[in-house]
Write a protein that holds these residues in place. Structure first.
Motif, mmCIF file in Angstrom:
data_model
loop_
_atom_site.group_PDB
_atom_site.id
_atom_site.type_symbol
_atom_site.label_atom_id
_atom_site.label_comp_id
_atom_site.label_asym_id
_atom_site.label_seq_id
_atom_site.Cartn_x
_atom_site.Cartn_y
_atom_site.Cartn_z
ATOM 1 N N MET A 1 23.983 57.380 44.983
ATOM 2 C CA MET A 1 25.112 57.962 45.083
ATOM 3 C C MET A 1 25.896 57.680 46.415
ATOM 4 S SD MET A 1 26.309 61.757 43.781
ATOM 5 C CE MET A 1 26.035 62.681 45.395
ATOM 6 N N ASP A 2 26.135 56.418 46.669
ATOM 7 C CA ASP A 2 26.871 56.105 47.832
ATOM 8 C C ASP A 2 28.095 55.359 47.748
ATOM 9 O OD1 ASP A 2 25.447 54.104 46.758
ATOM 10 O OD2 ASP A 2 24.500 53.530 49.115
ATOM 11 N N ARG A 3 28.811 55.313 46.755
ATOM 12 C CA ARG A 3 29.695 54.194 46.595
ATOM 13 C C ARG A 3 31.012 54.717 47.660
ATOM 14 N NH1 ARG A 3 34.683 53.712 44.054
ATOM 15 N NH2 ARG A 3 34.796 51.919 42.657
ATOM 16 N N GLU A 4 31.188 53.399 48.240
ATOM 17 C CA GLU A 4 32.447 53.204 49.089
ATOM 18 C C GLU A 4 33.647 53.718 48.492
ATOM 19 O OE1 GLU A 4 32.391 52.505 52.792
ATOM 20 O OE2 GLU A 4 30.180 53.228 52.222
ATOM 21 N N ASP A 5 34.811 53.910 49.088
ATOM 22 C CA ASP A 5 36.124 53.980 48.669
ATOM 23 C C ASP A 5 36.621 52.732 48.783
ATOM 24 O OD1 ASP A 5 38.583 54.303 47.579
ATOM 25 O OD2 ASP A 5 39.450 55.300 49.418
ATOM 26 N N ASP A 6 36.251 51.567 47.662
ATOM 27 C CA ASP A 6 36.629 50.218 48.114
ATOM 28 C C ASP A 6 37.612 49.578 47.344
ATOM 29 O OD1 ASP A 6 33.884 49.005 46.035
ATOM 30 O OD2 ASP A 6 35.436 50.322 45.484
ATOM 31 N N GLU A 7 38.705 50.558 46.652
ATOM 32 C CA GLU A 7 39.666 50.076 45.846
ATOM 33 C C GLU A 7 40.750 49.290 46.766
ATOM 34 O OE1 GLU A 7 38.229 52.778 44.986
ATOM 35 O OE2 GLU A 7 37.555 51.725 42.923
ATOM 36 N N THR A 8 40.623 49.492 47.976
ATOM 37 C CA THR A 8 41.486 48.632 48.776
ATOM 38 C C THR A 8 41.112 47.268 48.979
ATOM 39 O OG1 THR A 8 40.112 49.486 50.824
ATOM 40 C CG2 THR A 8 42.345 50.737 50.398
ATOM 41 N N LYS A 9 40.044 46.672 48.503
ATOM 42 C CA LYS A 9 39.686 45.457 48.306
ATOM 43 C C LYS A 9 40.440 44.881 47.575
ATOM 44 C CE LYS A 9 35.573 45.303 45.911
ATOM 45 N NZ LYS A 9 34.006 45.984 45.817
ATOM 46 N N TYR A 10 41.019 45.696 46.450
ATOM 47 C CA TYR A 10 41.795 44.997 45.253
ATOM 48 C C TYR A 10 43.490 44.908 45.664
ATOM 49 C CZ TYR A 10 37.475 45.987 42.875
ATOM 50 O OH TYR A 10 36.273 46.203 42.529
ATOM 51 N N ALA A 11 43.635 44.952 46.929
ATOM 52 C CA ALA A 11 45.107 45.229 47.210
ATOM 53 C C ALA A 11 45.878 44.139 46.741
ATOM 54 C CB ALA A 11 45.303 45.334 48.781
ATOM 55 N N PRO A 12 47.278 44.154 46.522
ATOM 56 C CA PRO A 12 48.060 43.174 46.058
ATOM 57 C C PRO A 12 48.571 42.344 47.173
ATOM 58 C CG PRO A 12 49.220 45.377 46.012
ATOM 59 C CD PRO A 12 47.641 45.592 46.138
ATOM 60 N N LYS A 13 49.057 41.207 46.881
ATOM 61 C CA LYS A 13 49.505 40.522 47.992
ATOM 62 C C LYS A 13 50.932 40.047 48.184
ATOM 63 C CE LYS A 13 44.991 37.977 47.471
ATOM 64 N NZ LYS A 13 44.392 38.811 46.743
ATOM 65 N N ALA A 14 51.796 40.327 47.296
ATOM 66 C CA ALA A 14 53.118 40.014 47.168
ATOM 67 C C ALA A 14 53.999 40.911 48.361
ATOM 68 C CB ALA A 14 54.013 40.399 45.855
ATOM 69 N N PRO A 15 54.925 40.153 48.798
ATOM 70 C CA PRO A 15 55.541 41.131 49.882
ATOM 71 C C PRO A 15 56.139 42.427 49.359
ATOM 72 C CG PRO A 15 56.802 38.951 49.450
ATOM 73 C CD PRO A 15 55.481 38.888 48.853
ATOM 74 N N GLU A 16 56.102 43.484 50.163
ATOM 75 C CA GLU A 16 56.392 44.880 49.790
ATOM 76 C C GLU A 16 55.746 45.250 48.605
ATOM 77 O OE1 GLU A 16 60.888 45.549 50.293
ATOM 78 O OE2 GLU A 16 61.026 43.423 50.635
ATOM 79 N N ALA A 17 54.690 44.654 48.355
ATOM 80 C CA ALA A 17 54.067 45.303 47.106
ATOM 81 C C ALA A 17 53.507 46.925 47.413
ATOM 82 C CB ALA A 17 52.549 44.440 47.026
ATOM 83 N N PHE A 18 53.268 47.618 46.458
ATOM 84 C CA PHE A 18 53.030 48.996 46.611
ATOM 85 C C PHE A 18 51.508 48.876 46.996
ATOM 86 C CE2 PHE A 18 50.497 52.663 44.405
ATOM 87 C CZ PHE A 18 50.921 53.568 45.089
ATOM 88 N N LEU A 19 51.120 49.644 48.128
ATOM 89 C CA LEU A 19 49.843 49.741 48.736
ATOM 90 C C LEU A 19 49.182 51.157 48.738
ATOM 91 C CD1 LEU A 19 49.692 47.540 51.901
ATOM 92 C CD2 LEU A 19 48.335 46.984 49.590
ATOM 93 N N ARG A 20 48.303 51.190 47.744
ATOM 94 C CA ARG A 20 47.762 52.633 47.789
ATOM 95 C C ARG A 20 46.769 52.739 49.208
ATOM 96 N NH1 ARG A 20 47.319 56.165 43.540
ATOM 97 N NH2 ARG A 20 48.413 54.769 42.237
ATOM 98 N N GLY A 21 46.896 53.706 49.748
ATOM 99 C CA GLY A 21 46.052 54.078 51.020
ATOM 100 C C GLY A 21 44.848 54.480 50.739
ATOM 101 N N PRO A 22 43.721 54.159 51.319
ATOM 102 C CA PRO A 22 42.327 54.920 51.233
ATOM 103 C C PRO A 22 42.472 56.216 51.253
ATOM 104 C CG PRO A 22 42.636 53.707 53.570
ATOM 105 C CD PRO A 22 43.779 53.557 52.800
#
Ligand SMILES: N[C@@H](CCC(=O)N[C@@H](CS)C(=O)NCC(=O)O)C(=O)O
Length: 335
Positions: A1-22
């Motif tokens: 049971m040691d999953r990192e909060d790794d969703e940020t690795k799927y961050a979008p690339k476009a300018p001004e894209a919505f970025l969900r913080g960790p």
């Protein structure tokens, strides 16, 4: 049971894209740790409307943890304006933890200074330490899946070792493309951001549809965390996200273009533990602007829901008969 909060690795690339913080609070419930597993010690603050909350409601119900981890619903209104010092997050109509919390801010700041930068639900709260354990839905799911085995009537493991790689790979499509994908379309600040979000959404919907053409669930013939993570956002897609978060041309509805996905939604909806967590009527009130009268929200829901889905009022009656908490759709802020 040691999953990192790794969703940020799927961050979008476009300018001004919505970025969900960790997610900022990521402690673990574990034997020997500060937050030890125990019956009755932990509480979930959620809302029937919120898709991320729905993920944890689903697993709590599937594991039969109703008497082990308590849960209550926040209102559909937030206090103050986001990103201002007065912001207090979701209104708390009732606080069963006995701390008199009346806003998400109160919960987060309960025994230390946390601030107001991320006041999201779901919240997993430790009654004993009066502290938030985690606000990361993916991590809360893992804890619900394995930390309460001693008290869980259902021994089913929804994250079996042999399928973990496949579940995480599926999440690599579903999280950026669908769960977060609808938000990328809605909250991106540029046309490129919208196009990137929309292309990702369509690709993920096609991928899920082709997978469900071949198997009953997303990772084969067993229901796993991959289904639990995907269901809430796909369940809301036609009624809410398609109407509210996409621009013209919005692309097809699931009911017109993704028959296997709709059959999968219905298959899951028919599981009693899942059905008791579903309330699209409340969800429409949650997502559509607070200024929109309830009747208009209800009308959107009634017109766009699938024909096999009961009306919210019917579900509410069932929920009361089963002594489950009522859906919280309050809009008033009096605290
Ligand atoms: N922390 C979650 C997201 C949860 C989330 O965005 N919850 C929304 C409701 S659907 C919320 O509570 N928003 C209130 C706020 O941001 O203050 C994640 O990163 O996966």
């Amino acid at each position: 049971m040691d999953r990192e909060d790794d969703e940020t690795k799927y961050a979008p690339k476009a300018p001004e894209a919505f970025l969900r913080g960790p997610n900022q609070l990521q402690h673990w419930i574990q034997v020997g740790g500060a937050h030890a597993p125990a019956k009755g010690r932990y509480h979930l603050f959620i809302n029937y409307g919120c898709g991320w909350s729905h993920q944890v409601m689903l697993l709590r119900a599937l594991k039969g943890l109703e008497d082990v981890v308590s849960m209550s619903h926040l209102g559909v209104k937030r206090i103050g304006r986001m990103r201002t010092p007065e912001y207090r997050g979701w209104f708390v109509p009732e606080d069963p933890t006995g701390n008199g919390f009346c806003s998400a801010f109160g919960i987060y700041n309960s025994n230390h200074e946390y601030g107001s930068s991320q006041l999201t639900i779901p919240i997993l709260f430790d009654r004993e330490l009066k502290k938030v354990v985690s606000n990361d839905p993916a991590q809360i799911l893992l804890m619900l899946n394995s930390a309460f085995e001693e008290w869980a009537p259902t021994a089913v493991d929804f994250y079996p070792t042999g399928l973990q790689g496949e579940i995480e790979d599926m999440n690599g499509v579903v999280f950026p493309g669908i769960n977060d994908g609808v938000y990328r379309c809605w909250l991106g600040g540029s046309d490129e951001a919208y196009q990137e979000g929309f292309a990702g959404l369509q690709a993920a919907l096609s991928f899920v549809e082709s997978r469900l053409q071949k198997s009953s669930f997303l990772c084969g013939e067993e229901l796993t965390l991959a289904d639990v993570r995907a269901f809430p956002h796909l369940f809301r897609f036609d009624v809410i996200y398609h109407k509210m978060m996409l621009r013209e041309p919005r692309g097809p509805l699931l009911m017109d273009n993704c028959p296997a996905t709709v059959r999968w939604l219905q298959r899951l909806f028919e599981i009693p533990a899942i059905q008791q967590t579903c309330d699209l009527e409340v969800a429409t009130r949650f997502y559509f602007p607070a200024s929109m009268p309830d009747e208009e929200c209800d009308d959107i829901y009634a017109k766009a829901k699938y024909s096999w889905m009961p009306l919210g009022a019917e579900l509410e009656t069932k929920r009361r008969a089963e002594e489950l908490p009522e859906a919280s759709a309050r809009k008033d802020v009096d605290c």
